[in-house]
Write a protein that holds these residues in place. Structure first.
Motif, mmCIF file in Angstrom:
data_model
loop_
_atom_site.group_PDB
_atom_site.id
_atom_site.type_symbol
_atom_site.label_atom_id
_atom_site.label_comp_id
_atom_site.label_asym_id
_atom_site.label_seq_id
_atom_site.Cartn_x
_atom_site.Cartn_y
_atom_site.Cartn_z
ATOM 1 N N SER A 223 0.835 -1.204 0.000
ATOM 2 C CA SER A 223 0.000 0.000 0.000
ATOM 3 C C SER A 223 0.865 1.248 0.000
ATOM 4 O O SER A 223 2.003 1.235 0.474
ATOM 5 N N ILE A 224 0.298 2.313 -0.563
ATOM 6 C CA ILE A 224 0.961 3.611 -0.615
ATOM 7 C C ILE A 224 -0.003 4.629 -0.022
ATOM 8 O O ILE A 224 -1.170 4.705 -0.419
ATOM 9 N N ASN A 225 0.462 5.405 0.940
ATOM 10 C CA ASN A 225 -0.402 6.368 1.625
ATOM 11 C C ASN A 225 -0.174 7.781 1.113
ATOM 12 O O ASN A 225 0.831 8.072 0.450
ATOM 13 N N ASN A 226 -1.113 8.665 1.410
ATOM 14 C CA ASN A 226 -1.031 10.052 0.928
ATOM 15 C C ASN A 226 0.198 10.783 1.450
ATOM 16 O O ASN A 226 0.678 11.720 0.821
ATOM 17 N N ASP A 227 0.703 10.369 2.620
ATOM 18 C CA ASP A 227 1.882 11.033 3.179
ATOM 19 C C ASP A 227 3.182 10.418 2.671
ATOM 20 O O ASP A 227 4.248 10.652 3.235
ATOM 21 N N ARG A 228 3.082 9.621 1.593
ATOM 22 C CA ARG A 228 4.233 8.998 0.906
ATOM 23 C C ARG A 228 4.826 7.838 1.687
ATOM 24 O O ARG A 228 5.877 7.324 1.312
ATOM 25 N N THR A 229 4.215 7.448 2.789
ATOM 26 C CA THR A 229 4.689 6.247 3.486
ATOM 27 C C THR A 229 4.226 5.019 2.710
ATOM 28 O O THR A 229 3.205 5.042 2.021
ATOM 29 N N ILE A 230 4.999 3.951 2.817
ATOM 30 C CA ILE A 230 4.673 2.729 2.086
ATOM 31 C C ILE A 230 4.681 1.533 3.037
ATOM 32 O O ILE A 230 5.354 1.541 4.062
ATOM 33 N N SER A 231 3.902 0.537 2.664
ATOM 34 C CA SER A 231 3.812 -0.683 3.457
ATOM 35 C C SER A 231 4.234 -1.864 2.598
ATOM 36 O O SER A 231 3.807 -1.989 1.453
ATOM 37 N N ILE A 232 5.089 -2.707 3.169
ATOM 38 C CA ILE A 232 5.572 -3.898 2.472
ATOM 39 C C ILE A 232 5.270 -5.114 3.339
ATOM 40 O O ILE A 232 5.550 -5.109 4.539
ATOM 41 N N ILE A 233 4.692 -6.122 2.740
ATOM 42 C CA ILE A 233 4.434 -7.377 3.440
ATOM 43 C C ILE A 233 5.366 -8.430 2.876
ATOM 44 O O ILE A 233 5.405 -8.638 1.651
ATOM 45 N N TYR A 234 6.142 -9.057 3.728
ATOM 46 C CA TYR A 234 7.123 -10.021 3.245
ATOM 47 C C TYR A 234 7.109 -11.286 4.090
ATOM 48 O O TYR A 234 6.699 -11.292 5.251
ATOM 49 N N LYS A 235 7.544 -12.354 3.467
ATOM 50 C CA LYS A 235 7.627 -13.649 4.143
ATOM 51 C C LYS A 235 9.091 -14.036 4.251
ATOM 52 O O LYS A 235 9.875 -13.801 3.332
ATOM 53 N N THR A 236 9.484 -14.602 5.375
ATOM 54 C CA THR A 236 10.892 -14.953 5.576
ATOM 55 C C THR A 236 11.237 -16.209 4.778
ATOM 56 O O THR A 236 10.675 -17.270 4.991
ATOM 57 N N TYR A 237 12.160 -16.041 3.831
ATOM 58 C CA TYR A 237 12.634 -17.148 3.000
ATOM 59 C C TYR A 237 14.137 -17.370 3.174
ATOM 60 O O TYR A 237 14.587 -18.437 3.513
ATOM 61 N N GLY A 238 14.913 -16.314 2.905
ATOM 62 C CA GLY A 238 16.365 -16.439 2.962
ATOM 63 C C GLY A 238 16.976 -15.585 4.056
ATOM 64 O O GLY A 238 16.285 -15.058 4.940
ATOM 65 N N ASN A 239 18.297 -15.432 3.995
ATOM 66 C CA ASN A 239 19.024 -14.688 5.031
ATOM 67 C C ASN A 239 18.600 -13.228 5.124
ATOM 68 O O ASN A 239 18.494 -12.669 6.220
ATOM 69 N N PHE A 240 18.369 -12.602 3.954
ATOM 70 C CA PHE A 240 18.054 -11.173 3.980
ATOM 71 C C PHE A 240 16.735 -10.912 4.694
ATOM 72 O O PHE A 240 16.643 -10.014 5.543
ATOM 73 N N THR A 241 15.681 -11.665 4.356
ATOM 74 C CA THR A 241 14.382 -11.436 4.993
ATOM 75 C C THR A 241 14.420 -11.801 6.475
ATOM 76 O O THR A 241 13.744 -11.166 7.293
ATOM 77 N N LYS A 242 15.222 -12.806 6.835
ATOM 78 C CA LYS A 242 15.345 -13.162 8.249
ATOM 79 C C LYS A 242 16.012 -12.021 9.027
ATOM 80 O O LYS A 242 15.597 -11.686 10.142
ATOM 81 N N LYS A 243 17.040 -11.421 8.433
ATOM 82 C CA LYS A 243 17.708 -10.300 9.087
ATOM 83 C C LYS A 243 16.823 -9.057 9.099
ATOM 84 O O LYS A 243 16.895 -8.236 10.020
ATOM 85 N N LEU A 244 15.985 -8.936 8.063
ATOM 86 C CA LEU A 244 15.099 -7.773 7.984
ATOM 87 C C LEU A 244 14.113 -7.747 9.144
ATOM 88 O O LEU A 244 13.717 -6.675 9.613
ATOM 89 N N THR A 245 13.730 -8.920 9.648
ATOM 90 C CA THR A 245 12.785 -8.982 10.767
ATOM 91 C C THR A 245 13.358 -8.347 12.037
ATOM 92 O O THR A 245 12.604 -7.976 12.941
ATOM 93 N N ASN A 246 14.687 -8.222 12.114
ATOM 94 C CA ASN A 246 15.331 -7.655 13.307
ATOM 95 C C ASN A 246 15.444 -6.133 13.258
ATOM 96 O O ASN A 246 15.868 -5.516 14.239
ATOM 97 N N GLN A 247 15.086 -5.534 12.115
ATOM 98 C CA GLN A 247 15.145 -4.080 11.999
ATOM 99 C C GLN A 247 14.014 -3.461 12.827
ATOM 100 O O GLN A 247 12.877 -3.944 12.808
ATOM 101 N N ILE A 248 14.316 -2.395 13.529
ATOM 102 C CA ILE A 248 13.332 -1.797 14.442
ATOM 103 C C ILE A 248 13.002 -0.361 14.035
ATOM 104 O O ILE A 248 13.673 0.234 13.181
ATOM 105 N N SER A 249 11.975 0.179 14.667
ATOM 106 C CA SER A 249 11.526 1.541 14.381
ATOM 107 C C SER A 249 12.671 2.531 14.556
ATOM 108 O O SER A 249 13.452 2.442 15.509
ATOM 109 N N GLY A 250 12.754 3.459 13.601
ATOM 110 C CA GLY A 250 13.786 4.490 13.664
ATOM 111 C C GLY A 250 15.027 4.166 12.853
ATOM 112 O O GLY A 250 15.789 5.076 12.506
ATOM 113 N N GLN A 251 15.251 2.892 12.554
ATOM 114 C CA GLN A 251 16.421 2.532 11.754
ATOM 115 C C GLN A 251 16.197 2.952 10.303
ATOM 116 O O GLN A 251 15.073 3.039 9.826
#
Length: 394
Positions: A223-251
């Motif tokens: 989804s794309i919002n009027n304030d230019r924020t975007i939403s991404i839905i992802y499923k953990t498959y490989g190393n990158f998506t697994k590491k992405l789950t550890n990213q927190i707000s503000g990073q």
């Protein structure tokens, strides 16, 4: 002259193969990257044949053995320059074999790194041409053609370097990164400034990297919002998506794109049937929730509990949502692969007119499933030109 003509045309095909294979460049010529890749593959496949004909015809013209076309020779300056062309041919054949014959057997990264050898092909050819072409020195068209090739490749390299160093990436901040289902996460991003925000349309995808100069990975935008924020839905498959789950707000995270034209021509005045397999629902979510009018969803999942955004989509669509569930809540099998296809055919025939030229069918999901569903739609009587698909294979 015929051998030179084959060589010149083949080299130009290779240059366009490079251009269309670079997603950040190809989007300026062809918006839909899947279409660009089809042309890229065509040029690589048949460009090799033209280039292969060039040394063979030269050898025959010299009255030499066919081996002359392939065996390097450093006996003179002239033969050294000829051999540069032969080395370029060897690299091209190696890449052709790895892509056409061995692609399914090679892991992505070895195949990708092997492809990097292709960047030596055009430079070797550009050195080879002026020192070996008998008509080059006296032919103005040949010289103009050469300098067009040289200029085109130079611009290609400059822009590729610009991309490699991350100058085309925009910096975003993570708002939230939450688990919404088993192995499924939703990450929300906002641009650090509106000036650097990416303009994205429904159905497009972006590339994400943690650092400016690191490998990027593709993600469909939910989804794309009027304030230019975007939403991404992802499923953990490989190393990158697994590491992405550890990213927190503000990073911070780096985004490039957008790419694709999957839903670019959607017409809300016509009936649009979305067919999603699992996480393949992602490019449809924003379009459905924003305006569910004339939109239908056939949603295939292993079980109802693994269906992303099912409640929200059901609320928006009502009886225009059709489920294809493989097992029930107790784990009992409901639909096998063939039974799933049969139910899809039944849903299409019972609820739509398959021959209606004003009904569009959009499919997204794993490649085998999408391929199977396309066959099912055609068997149900759906017109091929009304079927649009996107898979996770590139």
């Amino acid at each position: 002259y015929i051998s030179a003509l084959f060589g010149y045309i083949g080299t130009m095909m290779l240059l366009w193969m490079f251009i269309l294979g670079a997603r950040r460049i190809s989007r300026y010529f062809i918006r839909d990257y899947s279409v660009a890749m089809k042309i890229h593959n065509f040029l690589g496949k048949y460009g090799l044949m033209l280039i292969l004909a060039h040394p063979i015809l030269v050898a025959l013209g010299y009255g030499a053995s066919i081996l002359y076309a392939f065996v390097p020779n450093i006996s003179s300056d002239f033969e050294i320059y000829v051999s540069l062309g032969k080395i370029a041919l060897f690299i091209l054949i190696l890449i052709w074999i790895s892509s056409i014959k061995l692609r399914s057997k090679l892991r992505y990264k070895p195949w990708k790194y092997l492809h990097f050898l292709s960047y030596f092909i055009i430079p070797l050819v550009l050195i080879h041409i002026p020192f070996t072409g008998s008509n080059f020195a006296v032919s103005l068209p040949a010289q103009i053609y050469f300098w067009l090739l040289f200029s085109g490749y130079l611009l290609f390299v400059i822009y590729r370097a610009y991309s490699w160093f991350g100058f085309d990436k925009c910096k975003y901040e993570i708002i939230t990164n939450e688990k919404i289902l088993d192995r499924v996460y939703e990450i929300k991003l906002r641009p650090l400034s509106n000036r650097t925000a990416i303009y994205i349309e429904s159905g497009q995808y972006i590339y994400i990297s943690k650092l400016k100069v690191t490998e990027s990975h593709p993600f469909s935008v939910a989804s794309i919002n009027n304030d230019r924020t975007i939403s991404i839905i992802y499923k953990t498959y490989g190393n990158f998506t697994k590491k992405l789950t550890n990213q927190i707000s503000g990073q911070k995270i780096y985004v490039s794109g957008p790419y694709g034209d999957f839903l670019g021509e959607i017409n809300d005045s016509e009936q649009n049937v979305f067919i999603a397999g699992g996480i393949g629902i992602t490019p449809f979510i924003g379009s459905i929730l924003k305006n569910p009018k004339n939109k239908y969803l056939i949603y295939a999942n292993h079980d109802i509990g693994s269906a992303v955004y099912h409640d929200q989509l059901s609320s928006a669509l009502g009886d225009k949502l059709f489920d294809l569930i493989s097992v029930d809540e107790q784990g009992r099998r409901l639909l096998g692969r063939s039974e799933q296809s049969e139910k899809l055919k039944q849903i299409v025939r019972d609820n739509f007119n398959p021959s209606d030229k004003k009904i569009n069918y959009y499919l997204c999901g794993p490649k085998p499933q999408v391929k199977s569903f396309i066959t099912t739609l055609k068997n149900a009587g759906v017109i091929s030109g009304r079927i649009h698909s996107e898979t996770f294979d590139f």
